[in-house]
Design an enzyme around this catalytic site. Structure first.
Site, mmCIF file in Angstrom:
data_model
loop_
_atom_site.group_PDB
_atom_site.id
_atom_site.type_symbol
_atom_site.label_atom_id
_atom_site.label_comp_id
_atom_site.label_asym_id
_atom_site.label_seq_id
_atom_site.Cartn_x
_atom_site.Cartn_y
_atom_site.Cartn_z
ATOM 1 C CE LYS A 3 -23.720 18.374 -23.415
ATOM 2 N NZ LYS A 3 -23.400 18.456 -21.960
ATOM 3 C CG HIS A 38 -26.957 13.293 -20.437
ATOM 4 N ND1 HIS A 38 -26.620 14.427 -19.656
ATOM 5 C CD2 HIS A 38 -25.949 13.113 -21.479
ATOM 6 C CE1 HIS A 38 -25.531 14.971 -20.135
ATOM 7 N NE2 HIS A 38 -24.904 14.299 -21.026
ATOM 8 C CD GLU A 74 -26.244 18.112 -19.529
ATOM 9 O OE1 GLU A 74 -26.899 18.060 -20.660
ATOM 10 O OE2 GLU A 74 -24.956 18.234 -19.630
ATOM 11 C CD GLU A 121 -21.873 11.391 -20.668
ATOM 12 O OE1 GLU A 121 -20.906 11.542 -21.624
ATOM 13 O OE2 GLU A 121 -22.718 11.910 -20.525
ATOM 14 N N GLY A 141 -18.699 18.888 -19.493
ATOM 15 C CA GLY A 141 -18.860 20.539 -19.694
ATOM 16 C C GLY A 141 -17.679 21.380 -18.837
ATOM 17 C CB SER A 164 -14.020 17.843 -20.603
ATOM 18 O OG SER A 164 -14.921 18.394 -19.629
ATOM 19 N N GLY A 184 -20.032 16.078 -26.207
ATOM 20 C CA GLY A 184 -21.138 16.964 -26.023
ATOM 21 C C GLY A 184 -20.598 18.121 -26.558
#
Ligand code: PEP
Length: 279
Positions: free
Chosen positions: A31, A114, A116, A192, A198, A238, A259
């Site tokens: 990231k 992704h 994000e 994901e 996260g 995670s 991640g």
């Protein structure tokens, strides 16, 4: 547990000759970390030092763009990838980086779609589709991320029904629209779930196995069973040294997209070694 009949209908029968050759793919998504090029170099070197001799794995390090050129792949099992690319190969697109440029500086992979980037850069399924096709055209392998925002398919007793949100199917179908059969083997789909990224709240091996069956079924419908079998399915959300083996063995994942844990060399090295040992 995943219903055995469903599993039998849609799971790929394991071709042992193929499986033996098949390495697990472990992708590190750094990231927007670490803070300096010095730390990035140290992290990359520490990981490579620590996994020397690891077998049956392919490790892809995906640092932020400015650090791509300082991540040197010293081991044959290590490659590098970008976390994003644009959908044109060159031209007047200020601030963008093309797949051809990534390829030129030694990237073998790019992460596309992704969550994000959907959240902070407004990426839509249409944009993801254009990026994916451009990346494949430039000769990059793609880690395509898909996953639901929240877990909302529960039965009357509050148990998850193992039915994935229809939006996940939509994400996959729209992402691969127009992708040729011959290119399918260059895509790895990373399941994901956004709720697991996260959060310290990973999916379970059963969840991810259901997702794999679901992904392979969709790809079989769009292409053929044989083509669908070429698509690696990774899990991300995670993951850490405590759950790695469960996802690979019980969840039958072809690899992981990692991640937070990929920023801690000791943790990440342990995860890679564990995958190496069970593969
Ligand atoms: C990710 O961002 O792709 C990811 C899987 O993150 P984490 O491992 O930190 O949940």
């Amino acid at each position: 547990m995943v219903d055995m009949e469903t599993r039998a209908q849609h799971e790929t029968p394991i071709d042992m000759k193929h499986a033996a050759k098949n390495r697990k793919l472990i992708v590190a998504n750094w990231k927007m970390n670490p803070q300096t090029r010095k730390e990035a170099g140290q992290l990359s070197r520490a990981v490579q030092q620590g996994i020397r001799g690891a077998k049956n794995v392919e490790v892809v390090l995906c640092p932020p763009l400015p650090y791509l050129s300082i991540v040197n792949c010293q081991l044959s099992v290590v490659g590098k990838g970008a976390q994003n690319c644009f959908y044109q190969q060159n031209g007047a697109y200020t601030g963008e980086v093309s797949p051809a440029m990534l390829k030129d500086i030694g990237c073998g992979y790019v992460i596309i779609g992704h969550s994000e980037r959907k959240k902070y850069a407004g990426e839509t399924n249409e944009i993801i589709n254009k990026k994916l096709k451009a990346a494949l055209r430039a000769g990059l392998k793609v880690i395509l991320c898909i996953g639901e925002e929240s877990r909302d398919s529960f039965d009357s007793r509050g148990r998850w029904t193992h039915e994935l949100d229809p939006k996940v199917k939509e994400q996959l179908v729209e992402a691969v629209k127009g992708v040729k059969k011959s290119q399918i083997g260059n895509i790895a789909v990373a399941y994901e779930p956004v709720w697991a990224i996260g959060t310290g709240n990973p999916a379970t091996p059963d969840d991810v196995l259901s997702a794999k069956i679901f992904i392979r079924k969709i790809m079989s419908e769009l292409y053929s069973r044989k083509d669908a079998d070429k698509v690696l399915v990774l899990y991300g959300g995670s993951t850490n040294r405590k759950n790695t083996v469960d996802f690979i063995k019980d969840g039958q994942m072809d690899g992981l997209l990692v991640g937070g844990a990929s920023l801690d060399p000791e943790e990440f090295i342990t995860m890679i070694k564990e995958v190496s040992e069970v593969s």
